[in-house]
Write a protein that holds these residues in place. Structure first.
Motif, PDB file in Angstrom:
ATOM      1  N   MET A 141       0.852  -1.181   0.000  1.00 30.90           N
ATOM      2  CA  MET A 141       0.000   0.000   0.000  1.00 30.90           C
ATOM      3  C   MET A 141       0.889   1.233   0.000  1.00 30.90           C
ATOM      4  O   MET A 141       1.915   1.274   0.674  1.00 30.90           O
ATOM      5  CB  MET A 141      -0.905   0.032   1.239  1.00 30.90           C
ATOM      6  N   LEU A 142       0.484   2.249  -0.745  1.00 36.21           N
ATOM      7  CA  LEU A 142       1.280   3.476  -0.817  1.00 36.21           C
ATOM      8  C   LEU A 142       0.365   4.677  -0.957  1.00 36.21           C
ATOM      9  O   LEU A 142      -0.533   4.701  -1.797  1.00 36.21           O
ATOM     10  CB  LEU A 142       2.254   3.415  -1.992  1.00 36.21           C
ATOM     11  N   TYR A 157      -0.734  -8.088   6.894  1.00 35.42           N
ATOM     12  CA  TYR A 157      -0.160  -7.259   7.964  1.00 35.42           C
ATOM     13  C   TYR A 157      -1.215  -6.609   8.835  1.00 35.42           C
ATOM     14  O   TYR A 157      -0.893  -5.794   9.694  1.00 35.42           O
ATOM     15  CB  TYR A 157       0.763  -6.203   7.356  1.00 35.42           C
ATOM     16  N   GLY A 158      -2.493  -6.924   8.600  1.00 34.52           N
ATOM     17  CA  GLY A 158      -3.537  -6.377   9.440  1.00 34.52           C
ATOM     18  C   GLY A 158      -4.571  -5.606   8.641  1.00 34.52           C
ATOM     19  O   GLY A 158      -4.716  -5.795   7.431  1.00 34.52           O
ATOM     20  N   VAL A 191      -2.759   3.514  -3.377  1.00 35.80           N
ATOM     21  CA  VAL A 191      -2.674   2.335  -4.252  1.00 35.80           C
ATOM     22  C   VAL A 191      -2.482   1.107  -3.374  1.00 35.80           C
ATOM     23  O   VAL A 191      -1.810   1.169  -2.337  1.00 35.80           O
ATOM     24  CB  VAL A 191      -1.539   2.460  -5.289  1.00 35.80           C
ATOM     25  N   TYR A 192      -3.073  -0.012  -3.782  1.00 39.09           N
ATOM     26  CA  TYR A 192      -2.987  -1.248  -3.005  1.00 39.09           C
ATOM     27  C   TYR A 192      -3.268  -2.425  -3.931  1.00 39.09           C
ATOM     28  O   TYR A 192      -3.869  -2.261  -5.002  1.00 39.09           O
ATOM     29  CB  TYR A 192      -3.964  -1.226  -1.827  1.00 39.09           C
ATOM     30  N   PRO A 193      -2.823  -3.622  -3.567  1.00 35.75           N
ATOM     31  CA  PRO A 193      -3.033  -4.768  -4.450  1.00 35.75           C
ATOM     32  C   PRO A 193      -4.511  -5.056  -4.664  1.00 35.75           C
ATOM     33  O   PRO A 193      -5.308  -5.048  -3.721  1.00 35.75           O
ATOM     34  CB  PRO A 193      -2.350  -5.923  -3.699  1.00 35.75           C
ATOM     35  N   SER A 194      -4.894  -5.331  -5.900  1.00 36.89           N
ATOM     36  CA  SER A 194      -6.291  -5.638  -6.200  1.00 36.89           C
ATOM     37  C   SER A 194      -6.745  -6.943  -5.566  1.00 36.89           C
ATOM     38  O   SER A 194      -7.948  -7.202  -5.455  1.00 36.89           O
ATOM     39  CB  SER A 194      -6.491  -5.700  -7.716  1.00 36.89           C
ATOM     40  N   SER A 195      -5.797  -7.765  -5.146  1.00 34.31           N
ATOM     41  CA  SER A 195      -6.126  -9.028  -4.478  1.00 34.31           C
ATOM     42  C   SER A 195      -6.543  -8.841  -3.026  1.00 34.31           C
ATOM     43  O   SER A 195      -6.996  -9.791  -2.378  1.00 34.31           O
ATOM     44  CB  SER A 195      -4.928  -9.973  -4.541  1.00 34.31           C
ATOM     45  N   SER A 196      -6.405  -7.623  -2.494  1.00 36.99           N
ATOM     46  CA  SER A 196      -6.735  -7.369  -1.089  1.00 36.99           C
ATOM     47  C   SER A 196      -8.251  -7.367  -0.862  1.00 36.99           C
ATOM     48  O   SER A 196      -9.021  -6.863  -1.685  1.00 36.99           O
ATOM     49  CB  SER A 196      -6.184  -6.003  -0.647  1.00 36.99           C
TER      50      SER A 196
END
Length: 226
Positions: free
Chosen positions: A2-3, A138-139, A152-157
């Motif tokens: 995540m950023l 990570y929580g 931005v974050y992984p679409s798999s989340s």
């Protein structure tokens, strides 16, 4: 990974977006959700093929293309035209995972969704609730950024949007297909890139920075899917 990427849009640009979106005709957001997601999605969206969505989305895509932090983190190969949504009066989006394959609106062209992005267009004090809540190894992370900032974050989340209990939460969201589909590898490349930039800023180009840059590009060459 995540950023938080600050100031993708300036405050005057956000203000212009909001003024134009305030006059828009919004539709039920469930129209673009899959069968599972539609059961937990309660919001409004701008019609994806409307002239306003295409104009504002094109502006955002250009801003992202010019943003070095976005490029370093996402390594985008393709970016789906941005969507726009609004939450108010208890609207929310329950726990879900973004679909792996997205169709470009109005075409038969498909792309893989590796990275999800949300661009906030409302200031945090304009609304209560509405946090983007992302769960990963990570929580759980709650995100509520200043207008013009991007996460931005992984679409798999697995993620959700908490109910908005006061005011209105307006945002744009989009998906990117990365040249490097694996999130862990993208994260390693991003950290290597950022540390190279720090070394260059502190010491200029030298044998070490050139060598590290070579390692970066050789890893990218090994992992890129283009």
């Amino acid at each position: 990974m995540m950023l938080h990427i600050p100031a993708v849009l300036s405050k005057p640009q956000v203000q212009e977006f909001r003024q134009r979106l305030a006059q828009a005709d919004w539709i039920d957001g469930r129209g673009t959700a899959g069968p599972q997601s539609a059961q937990v999605k309660r919001n409004r969206q701008l019609p994806e093929l409307s002239p306003l969505a295409q104009e504002l989305g094109g502006f955002i895509t250009q801003a992202l293309a010019a943003n070095p932090l976005f490029f370093a983190a996402v390594l985008p190969l393709r970016i789906l035209p941005p969507y726009f949504n609004s939450y108010a009066s208890g609207e929310h989006y329950g726990m879900h995972v973004d679909g792996a394959i997205r169709m470009r609106p109005g075409t038969a062209n498909a792309m893989r969704a590796d990275v999800s992005s949300t661009l906030f267009l409302s200031e945090p004090e304009e609304y209560d609730g509405g946090e983007l809540i992302v769960s990963d190894a990570y929580g759980t992370h709650e995100v509520k950024l200043a207008a013009g900032d991007l996460i931005v974050y992984p679409s798999s989340s697995v993620h959700r949007v908490a109910p908005v209990t006061r005011g209105e939460r307006v945002s744009s969201f989009m998906w990117s297909q990365s040249m490097v589909r694996d999130d862990a590898r993208r994260g390693m490349l991003f950290e290597l890139d950022q540390n190279i930039q720090k070394l260059r800023a502190a010491h200029g180009d030298n044998e070490i920075t050139v060598d590290l840059t070579g390692h970066y590009h050789n890893l990218l060459r090994m992992w890129a899917d283009v």
